[in-house]
Design a protein around this motif. Structure first.
Motif, PDB file in Angstrom:
ATOM      1  N   TYR A  64      99.663  38.936  -5.705  1.00 42.47           N
ATOM      2  CA  TYR A  64     100.655  38.809  -6.772  1.00 42.47           C
ATOM      3  C   TYR A  64     101.771  39.820  -6.548  1.00 42.47           C
ATOM      4  O   TYR A  64     101.539  40.946  -6.128  1.00 42.47           O
ATOM      5  N   LYS A 100     104.808  35.044  -7.132  1.00 35.63           N
ATOM      6  CA  LYS A 100     104.494  34.946  -8.553  1.00 35.63           C
ATOM      7  C   LYS A 100     103.951  33.546  -8.859  1.00 35.63           C
ATOM      8  O   LYS A 100     103.737  32.740  -7.956  1.00 35.63           O
ATOM      9  N   LEU A 158      98.368  31.787  -9.523  1.00 34.46           N
ATOM     10  CA  LEU A 158      98.284  33.241  -9.485  1.00 34.46           C
ATOM     11  C   LEU A 158      98.740  33.809 -10.821  1.00 34.46           C
ATOM     12  O   LEU A 158      99.618  33.245 -11.481  1.00 34.46           O
TER      13      LEU A 158
END
Length: 268
Positions: A97, A131, A183
């Motif tokens: 991330y 992201k 994610l």
């Protein structure tokens, strides 16, 4: 934690860490990343991190650290769905991330699918942290060989301490079984194993996860199925159904809404 509302801020952030921790920069200049974009990222780190200047100085210019470069999974059409999804999710998590404050890929959701798939190839090539939205685009690309798998987007809007948060995952379905890829800052708000026997069960799990994160979930937006042709000029339909949680007064009413959605997308 679920992803904050996206605000594209192209200039160096103002020196207010309280405000700027909810913003991030976007690399709009493509690759290779320009020196001005890198400088904006480091300026952002200095402003928002408690030891920002020391952190930046301790990292910048170092070349002796070996950075892992994960290999993207090669999904075969004949591969089993659960193992393929597990491989895709494992790859997403190896990319990690993105906490840098700089979104490296300038994803515009309403571009043609072919353009988004080209961006997914760039994500694999550059192997940078991503992201939630980037993870969905990459998941669509990697699962495209699985033509029997139905893919659709699931977007969430929540509120925590008076601030709005938005998040998205990729819902997957085959043969009456559901799951999700994605994610998030929180493990409970991304990957859901491919074993839910109804869409209602999957969505109820996400609702419970948001509650555990102390977020008030306001809206859930379900997209229509995404085609598998990576060269298609069609756009992804991100908002086929909008569910306002304040209008859902019972688990039975949620099930009725989601069952109608499932019937509708079967005809598409």
């Amino acid at each position: 934690m679920a992803d904050e509302g996206k605000v594209v801020q192209k200039d160096v952030p103002a020196p207010n860490p309280r405000l700027n921790k909810y913003y991030w920069l976007v690399n709009t200049e493509g690759f290779p990343i320009s020196s001005s974009t890198w400088e904006k990222m480091w300026d952002y780190v200095i402003v928002t991190h408690p030891q920002g200047h020391d952190v930046a100085e301790s990292i910048r210019g170092k070349t002796n650290k070996r950075v892992p470069y994960p290999n993207a999974p090669v999904i075969q059409p004949s591969a089993s769905i659960p193992s393929s999804l597990s491989s895709v999710q494992e790859y997403l998590q190896k990319l990690q991330y993105n906490y840098t404050g700089m979104q490296f890929f300038d994803v515009k959701r309403y571009k043609p699918l072919s353009r988004l798939m080209d961006m997914a190839k760039d994500m694999i090539k550059e192997s940078l942290p991503i992201k939630c939205l980037e993870a969905v685009i990459l998941s669509l690309y990697l699962t495209s060989p699985l033509t029997s798998l139905q893919r659709f987007t699931i977007r969430f809007k929540s509120n925590h301490e008076g601030r709005c948060y938005r998040h998205v995952v990729l819902g997957v379905h085959q043969g009456g079984i559901y799951g999700s890829l994605g994610l998030s800052r929180r493990l409970s708000l991304m990957y859901k194993p491919f074993h839910y026997k109804s869409l209602t069960d999957l969505i109820k799990d996400f609702i419970a996860s948001y509650s555990e994160c102390k977020h008030e979930l306001q809206y859930i937006k379900l997209g229509s199925p995404v085609i598998h042709d990576t060269r298609s000029c069609e756009q992804i339909q991100w908002k086929f159904l909008v569910i306002s949680l304040k209008d859902i007064d019972s688990p039975a009413s949620l099930k009725r809404v989601l069952d109608r959605y499932c019937r509708a997308i079967r005809t598409l």
